[in-house]
Design a protein around this motif. Structure first.
Motif, mmCIF file in Angstrom:
data_model
loop_
_atom_site.group_PDB
_atom_site.id
_atom_site.type_symbol
_atom_site.label_atom_id
_atom_site.label_comp_id
_atom_site.label_asym_id
_atom_site.label_seq_id
_atom_site.Cartn_x
_atom_site.Cartn_y
_atom_site.Cartn_z
ATOM 1 N N ILE A 105 0.839 -1.201 0.000
ATOM 2 C CA ILE A 105 0.000 0.000 0.000
ATOM 3 C C ILE A 105 0.877 1.255 0.000
ATOM 4 N N THR A 106 1.984 1.217 0.711
ATOM 5 C CA THR A 106 2.901 2.361 0.712
ATOM 6 C C THR A 106 3.528 2.551 -0.668
ATOM 7 N N ALA A 107 3.875 1.465 -1.327
ATOM 8 C CA ALA A 107 4.423 1.563 -2.691
ATOM 9 C C ALA A 107 3.368 2.135 -3.639
ATOM 10 N N TRP A 108 2.132 1.668 -3.498
ATOM 11 C CA TRP A 108 1.035 2.197 -4.318
ATOM 12 C C TRP A 108 0.869 3.691 -4.047
ATOM 13 N N ARG A 109 0.939 4.038 -2.774
ATOM 14 C CA ARG A 109 0.802 5.446 -2.399
ATOM 15 C C ARG A 109 1.916 6.291 -3.013
ATOM 16 N N TYR A 110 3.121 5.735 -3.091
ATOM 17 C CA TYR A 110 4.234 6.453 -3.703
ATOM 18 C C TYR A 110 3.926 6.758 -5.175
ATOM 19 N N VAL A 111 3.411 5.764 -5.876
ATOM 20 C CA VAL A 111 3.055 5.963 -7.287
ATOM 21 C C VAL A 111 1.979 7.035 -7.414
ATOM 22 N N LEU A 112 0.952 6.952 -6.575
ATOM 23 C CA LEU A 112 -0.117 7.961 -6.609
ATOM 24 C C LEU A 112 0.422 9.348 -6.288
ATOM 25 N N ARG A 113 1.326 9.407 -5.346
ATOM 26 C CA ARG A 113 1.908 10.689 -4.916
ATOM 27 C C ARG A 113 2.739 11.326 -6.020
ATOM 28 N N THR A 114 3.469 10.505 -6.761
ATOM 29 C CA THR A 114 4.278 11.061 -7.854
ATOM 30 C C THR A 114 3.409 11.531 -9.012
ATOM 31 N N ARG A 115 2.273 10.899 -9.213
ATOM 32 C CA ARG A 115 1.372 11.298 -10.304
ATOM 33 C C ARG A 115 0.592 12.563 -9.965
ATOM 34 N N ASN A 116 0.000 12.586 -8.767
ATOM 35 C CA ASN A 116 -0.778 13.748 -8.343
ATOM 36 C C ASN A 116 -0.830 13.771 -6.813
ATOM 37 N N PRO A 117 0.007 14.581 -6.173
ATOM 38 C CA PRO A 117 0.054 14.592 -4.712
ATOM 39 C C PRO A 117 -1.171 15.231 -4.055
ATOM 40 N N ASP A 118 -2.039 15.850 -4.840
ATOM 41 C CA ASP A 118 -3.188 16.561 -4.278
ATOM 42 C C ASP A 118 -4.487 15.766 -4.332
ATOM 43 N N LYS A 119 -4.433 14.519 -4.774
ATOM 44 C CA LYS A 119 -5.659 13.748 -4.942
ATOM 45 C C LYS A 119 -5.419 12.273 -4.651
ATOM 46 N N PRO A 121 -7.459 8.432 -5.218
ATOM 47 C CA PRO A 121 -8.633 7.760 -5.785
ATOM 48 C C PRO A 121 -9.413 7.004 -4.710
ATOM 49 N N ILE A 122 -10.667 6.782 -4.967
ATOM 50 C CA ILE A 122 -11.530 6.075 -4.015
ATOM 51 C C ILE A 122 -11.026 4.649 -3.764
ATOM 52 N N HIS A 123 -10.395 4.040 -4.763
ATOM 53 C CA HIS A 123 -9.873 2.681 -4.595
ATOM 54 C C HIS A 123 -8.785 2.629 -3.513
ATOM 55 N N TYR A 124 -7.978 3.667 -3.471
ATOM 56 C CA TYR A 124 -6.955 3.729 -2.429
ATOM 57 C C TYR A 124 -7.605 3.905 -1.056
ATOM 58 N N MET A 125 -8.641 4.704 -1.009
ATOM 59 C CA MET A 125 -9.344 4.912 0.264
ATOM 60 C C MET A 125 -9.963 3.603 0.763
ATOM 61 N N ILE A 126 -10.508 2.814 -0.141
ATOM 62 C CA ILE A 126 -11.081 1.509 0.228
ATOM 63 C C ILE A 126 -9.985 0.574 0.733
ATOM 64 N N ALA A 127 -8.820 0.605 0.071
ATOM 65 C CA ALA A 127 -7.684 -0.203 0.538
ATOM 66 C C ALA A 127 -7.245 0.241 1.929
ATOM 67 N N GLY A 128 -7.261 1.559 2.181
ATOM 68 C CA GLY A 128 -6.918 2.071 3.509
ATOM 69 C C GLY A 128 -7.891 1.593 4.575
ATOM 70 N N LEU A 129 -9.178 1.558 4.231
ATOM 71 C CA LEU A 129 -10.184 1.036 5.164
ATOM 72 C C LEU A 129 -9.949 -0.445 5.434
ATOM 73 N N PHE A 130 -9.685 -1.204 4.380
ATOM 74 C CA PHE A 130 -9.385 -2.625 4.510
ATOM 75 C C PHE A 130 -8.173 -2.846 5.407
ATOM 76 N N LEU A 131 -7.120 -2.055 5.199
ATOM 77 C CA LEU A 131 -5.916 -2.144 6.025
ATOM 78 C C LEU A 131 -6.236 -1.837 7.485
ATOM 79 N N THR A 132 -7.039 -0.817 7.704
ATOM 80 C CA THR A 132 -7.407 -0.445 9.070
ATOM 81 C C THR A 132 -8.178 -1.572 9.763
ATOM 82 N N LEU A 133 -9.053 -2.235 9.041
ATOM 83 C CA LEU A 133 -9.806 -3.354 9.613
ATOM 84 C C LEU A 133 -8.900 -4.541 9.937
#
Length: 166
Positions: A105-119, A121-133
């Motif tokens: 998830i951190t690696a995915w976040r790195y890719v997202l951050r390099t593409r657009n640090p200001d946004k 996607p909902i898919h990442y938010m769902i993964a974050g919820l899954f991780l939290t659970l």
């Protein structure tokens, strides 16, 4: 020096107290805070919170491997008795899995951050919820190991030494 390394205290450890819970609570806090920052940042549009979340996940990724290493070491020293083995095995399996999941998830976040640090996607938010659970389940299992089965507590260590528990 060798006597110090091979002598165990009343918690059956070669050092004063367990290290795994200290490190793992740090990981839990970092992952939960990162998800909270992502949620608030997502709904408020505050991109600064995404930066906070990113750095929390980076530190959590490093710290979870330290937590797993100490967890493995301390689990081995706990001399688990029959009643605790299933919970300890599940906790161990989930701990190793979480180290990979958090790193991914951190690696995915790195890719997202390099593409657009200001946004995000909902898919990442769902993964974050899954991780939290999953982290919540792992916390439950860890609490069960200490508060129900008493691993590395003085009475359980004494019972194991005296042959009361097997």
């Amino acid at each position: 020096m060798l006597d110090f390394i091979t002598s165990f205290n009343d918690h059956n450890l070669p050092y004063p107290d367990t290290i795994h819970p200290i490190v793992v609570h740090f990981v839990i806090a970092m992952v939960m805070f990162a998800f909270a920052c992502d949620v608030v940042g997502y709904f408020t549009g505050n991109a600064h919170l995404f930066e906070v979340s990113w750095w929390n996940m980076c530190v959590a990724t490093i710290a979870i491997f330290i937590a797993v290493i100490f967890g493995q070491f301390e689990a081995g020293l706990a001399k688990p008795y029959d009643a605790v083995k299933a919970v300890l095995n599940m906790h161990t399996l989930l701990g190793w899995s979480l180290s990979g999941i958090i790193a991914a998830i951190t690696a995915w976040r790195y890719v997202l951050r390099t593409r657009n640090p200001d946004k995000l996607p909902i898919h990442y938010m769902i993964a974050g919820l899954f991780l939290t659970l999953i982290v919540g389940l792992q916390v439950y299992l860890g609490d069960e190991l200490v508060w129900v089965y008493g691993l590395h507590t003085v009475p359980v260590v004494e019972a194991l030494k005296n042959g009361i528990l097997r």
